[in-house]
Enzyme design. Structure first.
Site, PDB file in Angstrom:
ATOM      1  N   GLU A 166      -1.234   8.870   8.171  1.00  0.00           N
ATOM      2  CA  GLU A 166       0.203   8.546   8.074  1.00  0.00           C
ATOM      3  C   GLU A 166       1.030   9.306   9.120  1.00  0.00           C
ATOM      4  OE1 GLU A 166       1.950   6.343   6.079  1.00  0.00           O
ATOM      5  OE2 GLU A 166      -0.011   5.568   5.469  1.00  0.00           O
ATOM      6  N   HIS A 174      -7.144   3.179   3.742  1.00  0.00           N
ATOM      7  CA  HIS A 174      -6.883   3.863   5.016  1.00  0.00           C
ATOM      8  C   HIS A 174      -8.192   4.138   5.776  1.00  0.00           C
ATOM      9  CE1 HIS A 174      -2.922   4.710   3.279  1.00  0.00           C
ATOM     10  NE2 HIS A 174      -2.521   5.251   4.426  1.00  0.00           N
ATOM     11  N   ASP A 191       0.872  -1.178   0.000  1.00  0.00           N
ATOM     12  CA  ASP A 191       0.000   0.000   0.000  1.00  0.00           C
ATOM     13  C   ASP A 191       0.907   1.226   0.000  1.00  0.00           C
ATOM     14  OD1 ASP A 191      -2.299   1.670   0.258  1.00  0.00           O
ATOM     15  OD2 ASP A 191      -2.018   1.771   2.422  1.00  0.00           O
ATOM     16  N   SER A 192       0.307   2.374  -0.260  1.00  0.00           N
ATOM     17  CA  SER A 192       1.073   3.619  -0.197  1.00  0.00           C
ATOM     18  C   SER A 192       1.485   3.910   1.245  1.00  0.00           C
ATOM     19  CB  SER A 192       0.209   4.766  -0.696  1.00  0.00           C
ATOM     20  OG  SER A 192      -0.913   4.922   0.165  1.00  0.00           O
ATOM     21  N   CYS A 227     -10.815   3.777  -0.158  1.00  0.00           N
ATOM     22  CA  CYS A 227      -9.391   3.902   0.163  1.00  0.00           C
ATOM     23  C   CYS A 227      -9.152   3.027   1.381  1.00  0.00           C
ATOM     24  CB  CYS A 227      -9.058   5.362   0.479  1.00  0.00           C
ATOM     25  SG  CYS A 227      -7.398   5.619   1.157  1.00  0.00           S
ATOM     26  N   CYS A 281      -4.391  -1.160  -2.151  1.00  0.00           N
ATOM     27  CA  CYS A 281      -4.501   0.280  -2.323  1.00  0.00           C
ATOM     28  C   CYS A 281      -5.386   0.530  -3.536  1.00  0.00           C
ATOM     29  CB  CYS A 281      -3.095   0.833  -2.555  1.00  0.00           C
ATOM     30  SG  CYS A 281      -3.033   2.588  -2.941  1.00  0.00           S
TER      31      CYS A 281
END
Ligand code: DGL
Length: 263
Positions: free
Chosen positions: A152, A186, A11-12, A184, A74
């Site tokens: 993040e 997240h 994932d990012s 997403c 992602c």
């Protein structure tokens, strides 16, 4: 033995761990290796070319480390890069896309909301899926600008987050959505906060379980599923802030390691 090789996930950043959680519940004996490319987050604000470049780099590392299958955990990387990845590498890929279809099929108000990154909402794959399943209803698309950065940076439960979520979700509530699609990986971590804003009557859906089931099915079909019944081991790597990754995994009781790695 190929079967005992790990499932590679990237994932990012740390968001894909929401997918990893569902995956390990469904496939408890599989080993996994997870890459959080937090150094390059958010992908959602980058060009398609950059997202493809990062996705190739992550895949190469996961293959180098023996991954038997790769989950692109992602939405932004899937919608921008999975076709290129599938052409370039032999390993099977599982991607994740916003779950528009179940929302579009089940909506009673004919208004659904989708919260995703700019990179996902502007991708050709997203437009195709949206046109295919939701052309007949009102789809309120909202970029979640700033949300990934806050997560993040370890600011999941901050005033800034509450402000952003209110700003993005209140207009959807006003337009009487009955489904909210989280596009997403997240965002599932924000479900308690999102519920406070949208209320109990709005159903929130994400694609975690669908991805886990698809992974199980492909592993079985390709005879790649692990054959031993020993609880799996899990390696997590981050190229930025290991402590944020550690925090998000703090409640996990499985055996895992978290390390910093430059990639
Ligand atoms: N978790 C990524 C997704 O599912 C976040 C993308 C980003 O870094 O902007 O889209």
């Amino acid at each position: 033995m190929m079967n005992s090789k790990p499932i590679g996930i990237f994932d990012s950043g740390i968001g894909g761990t929401s997918i990893w959680r569902v995956l390990t519940t469904l496939l408890p004996y599989e080993n996994t290796i997870y890459l959080a490319d937090s150094k390059n987050a958010p992908y959602g604000e980058k060009s398609s070319e950059k997202i493809i470049e990062f996705s190739i780099k992550n895949t190469e590392l996961l293959i180098e480390r023996g991954s038997k299958i790769i989950i692109v955990a992602c939405n932004t990387a899937t919608t921008n890069a999975i076709e290129v990845l599938r052409t370039k590498f032999d390993v099977p890929f599982i991607g994740i896309e916003p779950a528009i279809k179940p929302a579009a099929i089940n909506t009673k108000t004919n208004n659904i909301g989708i919260l995703a990154t700019k990179g996902t909402l502007s991708s050709a794959l997203f437009s195709k899926t949206s046109n295919k399943f939701a052309a007949h209803i009102n789809v309120i698309e909202q970029e979640g600008k700033g949300i990934v950065e806050l997560i993040e940076n370890g600011k999941m439960d901050s005033n800034e987050m509450t402000l952003l979520l209110n700003k993005y979700l209140n207009p959807m509530v006003k337009q009487q959505i009955d489904y909210l699609v989280l596009g997403c990986t997240h965002y599932p971590y924000l479900i308690p906060q999102i519920k406070e804003i949208v209320g109990r009557d709005v159903k929130i859906i994400d694609s975690g379980l669908a991805v886990a089931k698809q992974t199980k099915s492909i592993l079985e079909k390709k005879n790649l599923n692990i054959t031993t019944q020993i609880i799996g081991k899990h390696q997590f790597y981050s190229n930025k802030n290991v402590s944020v990754l550690k925090n998000i995994l703090a409640d996990i009781s499985l055996e895992y390691s978290v390390q910093n790695l430059d990639f």
